[in-house]
Motif scaffolding. Structure first.
Motif, mmCIF file in Angstrom:
data_model
loop_
_atom_site.group_PDB
_atom_site.id
_atom_site.type_symbol
_atom_site.label_atom_id
_atom_site.label_comp_id
_atom_site.label_asym_id
_atom_site.label_seq_id
_atom_site.Cartn_x
_atom_site.Cartn_y
_atom_site.Cartn_z
ATOM 1 N N PHE A 49 0.812 -1.213 0.000
ATOM 2 C CA PHE A 49 0.000 0.000 0.000
ATOM 3 C C PHE A 49 0.848 1.268 0.000
ATOM 4 C CE2 PHE A 49 -3.167 -3.029 1.471
ATOM 5 C CZ PHE A 49 -4.312 -2.586 0.842
ATOM 6 N N TYR A 50 2.070 1.180 0.522
ATOM 7 C CA TYR A 50 2.880 2.393 0.689
ATOM 8 C C TYR A 50 3.653 2.780 -0.568
ATOM 9 C CZ TYR A 50 6.290 5.689 2.507
ATOM 10 O OH TYR A 50 7.060 6.805 2.702
ATOM 11 N N TRP A 51 4.206 1.784 -1.278
ATOM 12 C CA TRP A 51 5.062 2.094 -2.429
ATOM 13 C C TRP A 51 4.240 2.132 -3.715
ATOM 14 C CZ3 TRP A 51 9.440 3.931 -0.895
ATOM 15 C CH2 TRP A 51 10.019 3.446 0.286
ATOM 16 N N PRO A 52 4.506 3.085 -4.594
ATOM 17 C CA PRO A 52 3.804 3.131 -5.884
ATOM 18 C C PRO A 52 4.026 1.841 -6.663
ATOM 19 C CG PRO A 52 5.045 5.154 -5.506
ATOM 20 C CD PRO A 52 5.473 4.186 -4.438
ATOM 21 N N LEU A 53 2.953 1.310 -7.243
ATOM 22 C CA LEU A 53 3.033 0.042 -7.963
ATOM 23 C C LEU A 53 3.208 0.232 -9.466
ATOM 24 C CD1 LEU A 53 0.228 -1.929 -6.092
ATOM 25 C CD2 LEU A 53 2.690 -1.964 -5.674
ATOM 26 N N GLY A 54 3.218 1.494 -9.886
ATOM 27 C CA GLY A 54 3.397 1.753 -11.297
ATOM 28 C C GLY A 54 2.122 1.532 -12.077
ATOM 29 N N MET A 55 2.237 1.068 -13.290
ATOM 30 C CA MET A 55 1.107 0.846 -14.194
ATOM 31 C C MET A 55 0.334 2.159 -14.371
ATOM 32 S SD MET A 55 -0.112 -2.989 -13.071
ATOM 33 C CE MET A 55 -0.289 -2.566 -11.342
ATOM 34 N N PHE A 56 -0.937 2.159 -14.108
ATOM 35 C CA PHE A 56 -1.748 3.360 -14.298
ATOM 36 C C PHE A 56 -1.813 4.213 -13.038
ATOM 37 C CE2 PHE A 56 -4.406 -0.071 -12.846
ATOM 38 C CZ PHE A 56 -5.186 0.501 -11.847
ATOM 39 N N MET A 57 -1.178 3.776 -11.946
ATOM 40 C CA MET A 57 -1.224 4.510 -10.683
ATOM 41 C C MET A 57 0.090 5.243 -10.462
ATOM 42 S SD MET A 57 -3.219 1.869 -8.134
ATOM 43 C CE MET A 57 -1.962 0.613 -8.379
ATOM 44 N N GLN A 58 0.020 6.553 -10.352
ATOM 45 C CA GLN A 58 1.204 7.354 -10.111
ATOM 46 C C GLN A 58 1.509 7.507 -8.620
ATOM 47 O OE1 GLN A 58 0.510 11.051 -12.121
ATOM 48 N NE2 GLN A 58 0.745 10.169 -14.173
ATOM 49 N N LEU A 59 0.518 7.257 -7.794
ATOM 50 C CA LEU A 59 0.662 7.395 -6.346
ATOM 51 C C LEU A 59 0.474 6.036 -5.672
ATOM 52 C CD1 LEU A 59 -1.477 10.635 -5.793
ATOM 53 C CD2 LEU A 59 1.013 10.485 -5.893
ATOM 54 N N PRO A 60 0.932 5.892 -4.437
ATOM 55 C CA PRO A 60 0.685 4.641 -3.697
ATOM 56 C C PRO A 60 -0.812 4.414 -3.484
ATOM 57 C CG PRO A 60 2.365 5.983 -2.625
ATOM 58 C CD PRO A 60 1.755 6.843 -3.675
ATOM 59 N N LEU A 61 -1.181 3.155 -3.299
ATOM 60 C CA LEU A 61 -2.585 2.837 -3.013
ATOM 61 C C LEU A 61 -3.085 3.573 -1.779
ATOM 62 C CD1 LEU A 61 -2.686 -1.011 -3.673
ATOM 63 C CD2 LEU A 61 -3.999 0.737 -4.879
ATOM 64 N N ALA A 62 -2.221 3.700 -0.780
ATOM 65 C CA ALA A 62 -2.604 4.381 0.457
ATOM 66 C C ALA A 62 -2.997 5.829 0.206
ATOM 67 C CB ALA A 62 -1.465 4.315 1.467
ATOM 68 N N ALA A 63 -2.360 6.470 -0.761
ATOM 69 C CA ALA A 63 -2.674 7.867 -1.067
ATOM 70 C C ALA A 63 -4.079 7.995 -1.641
ATOM 71 C CB ALA A 63 -1.644 8.426 -2.041
ATOM 72 N N TYR A 64 -4.468 7.050 -2.501
ATOM 73 C CA TYR A 64 -5.817 7.084 -3.078
ATOM 74 C C TYR A 64 -6.870 6.821 -2.001
ATOM 75 C CZ TYR A 64 -3.510 6.984 -7.643
ATOM 76 O OH TYR A 64 -2.732 7.279 -8.736
ATOM 77 N N ILE A 65 -6.589 5.868 -1.131
ATOM 78 C CA ILE A 65 -7.533 5.564 -0.047
ATOM 79 C C ILE A 65 -7.653 6.742 0.904
ATOM 80 C CG2 ILE A 65 -7.973 4.037 1.914
ATOM 81 C CD1 ILE A 65 -6.482 1.849 0.347
ATOM 82 N N ARG A 66 -6.522 7.353 1.219
ATOM 83 C CA ARG A 66 -6.536 8.527 2.097
ATOM 84 C C ARG A 66 -7.307 9.676 1.475
ATOM 85 N NH1 ARG A 66 -1.975 12.856 3.037
ATOM 86 N NH2 ARG A 66 -2.772 13.894 4.911
ATOM 87 N N GLY A 67 -7.245 9.790 0.133
ATOM 88 C CA GLY A 67 -7.994 10.835 -0.539
ATOM 89 C C GLY A 67 -9.498 10.683 -0.363
ATOM 90 N N VAL A 68 -9.953 9.450 -0.153
ATOM 91 C CA VAL A 68 -11.379 9.181 0.047
ATOM 92 C C VAL A 68 -11.761 9.298 1.525
ATOM 93 C CG1 VAL A 68 -13.201 7.454 -0.174
ATOM 94 C CG2 VAL A 68 -11.481 7.705 -1.976
ATOM 95 N N THR A 69 -10.954 8.711 2.395
ATOM 96 C CA THR A 69 -11.316 8.639 3.811
ATOM 97 C C THR A 69 -10.817 9.834 4.625
ATOM 98 O OG1 THR A 69 -9.293 7.430 4.410
ATOM 99 C CG2 THR A 69 -11.201 6.137 3.688
ATOM 100 N N GLY A 70 -9.745 10.487 4.165
ATOM 101 C CA GLY A 70 -9.111 11.497 4.996
ATOM 102 C C GLY A 70 -8.263 10.832 6.071
ATOM 103 N N ASP A 71 -7.656 11.635 6.928
ATOM 104 C CA ASP A 71 -6.845 11.091 8.012
ATOM 105 C C ASP A 71 -7.729 10.569 9.135
ATOM 106 O OD1 ASP A 71 -4.389 11.638 6.809
ATOM 107 O OD2 ASP A 71 -4.364 13.691 7.568
ATOM 108 N N LEU A 72 -7.411 9.403 9.643
ATOM 109 C CA LEU A 72 -8.141 8.841 10.772
ATOM 110 C C LEU A 72 -7.574 9.386 12.066
ATOM 111 C CD1 LEU A 72 -8.359 5.117 9.600
ATOM 112 C CD2 LEU A 72 -10.003 6.960 9.230
ATOM 113 N N SER A 73 -8.400 9.372 13.097
ATOM 114 C CA SER A 73 -7.939 9.858 14.400
ATOM 115 C C SER A 73 -6.924 8.890 14.993
ATOM 116 C CB SER A 73 -9.126 10.018 15.350
ATOM 117 O OG SER A 73 -9.685 8.746 15.669
ATOM 118 N N VAL A 74 -6.101 9.403 15.879
ATOM 119 C CA VAL A 74 -5.110 8.565 16.555
ATOM 120 C C VAL A 74 -5.810 7.492 17.389
ATOM 121 C CG1 VAL A 74 -3.270 8.566 18.298
ATOM 122 C CG2 VAL A 74 -3.354 10.368 16.562
#
Length: 214
Positions: A49-74
């Motif tokens: 999830f942390y490292w970019p996997l290439g292909m059609f994704m320029q960002l890590p999977l975690a970045a896309y998920i974070r874009g939807v959910t936002g930051d979670l509380s501690v």
């Protein structure tokens, strides 16, 4: 500094996604995975999830998920990570992941009182308390002390770590509320309370059936 915070946020989201996958594996396959194996599996999955996997994704999977959910509380992060990755419990027994019902009810009550006003209902804005309000900080500290008094030291430690994270500006937000509460925590607590009510009702019905006069 902002780059460091972005890296921290991606790491947190990567670990969270990995923890959820580990939880799903344990629940679906009813497997009691040892703690060490869980942590190794989570580490491997977090890398995906942390490292970019290439292909059609320029960002890590975690970045896309974070874009939807936002930051979670501690609080959400620590509850999830500790329950899934560290607790030595049977995943087939949901009661083994012990979180006091009083804590869950408190989260629901606080969230239902907080979010409507924070979203602009009325002139009252509790979200402003999160900006270095000594009174609010004292209330949160007292809540943590109560958790310790009722012998849930894990909860008290989680709240204390959330306050510490806020004090050192661990996330981009400078508001204490964002370290303590998020919609996912509220949804989890709400469903947990509903599930507890249904379970108690089912137990009463079964008890009444077993002891009913023949």
């Amino acid at each position: 500094m902002k780059n460091i915070m972005q890296t921290i946020a991606l790491l947190e989201m990567s670990i969270t996604c990995a923890a959820l996958i580990v939880w799903a594996i344990q629940r679906n396959f009813e497997a009691q995975i040892p703690v060490a194996a869980r942590m190794i599996l989570a580490l491997l999955l977090a890398n995906l999830f942390y490292w970019p996997l290439g292909m059609f994704m320029q960002l890590p999977l975690a970045a896309y998920i974070r874009g939807v959910t936002g930051d979670l509380s501690v609080v959400t992060l620590l509850l999830l990570w500790s329950s899934v990755l560290l607790d030595r419990v049977d995943p087939r027994n949901t009661e083994a992941h012990f979180v006091p019902i009083g804590f869950k009810v408190s989260i629901v009550v606080i969230a239902f009182g907080f979010y409507p006003f924070a979203l602009g209902v009325g002139m009252f804005d509790p979200y402003g308390w999160g900006y270095a309000s000594i009174g609010f900080l004292m209330v949160v500290s007292i809540f943590a002390a109560i958790l310790a008094i009722v012998n849930w030291t894990k909860g008290a430690l989680i709240i204390a770590l959330a306050i510490l994270a806020w004090s050192i500006h661990w996330h981009e937000s400078a508001n204490l509320w964002d370290y303590l509460l998020d919609p996912f925590l509220m949804i989890w607590a709400l469903f947990a309370c509903i599930s507890a009510i249904r379970r108690k009702r089912r137990e009463r019905l079964q008890s009444g059936f077993l002891f009913r006069a023949g």
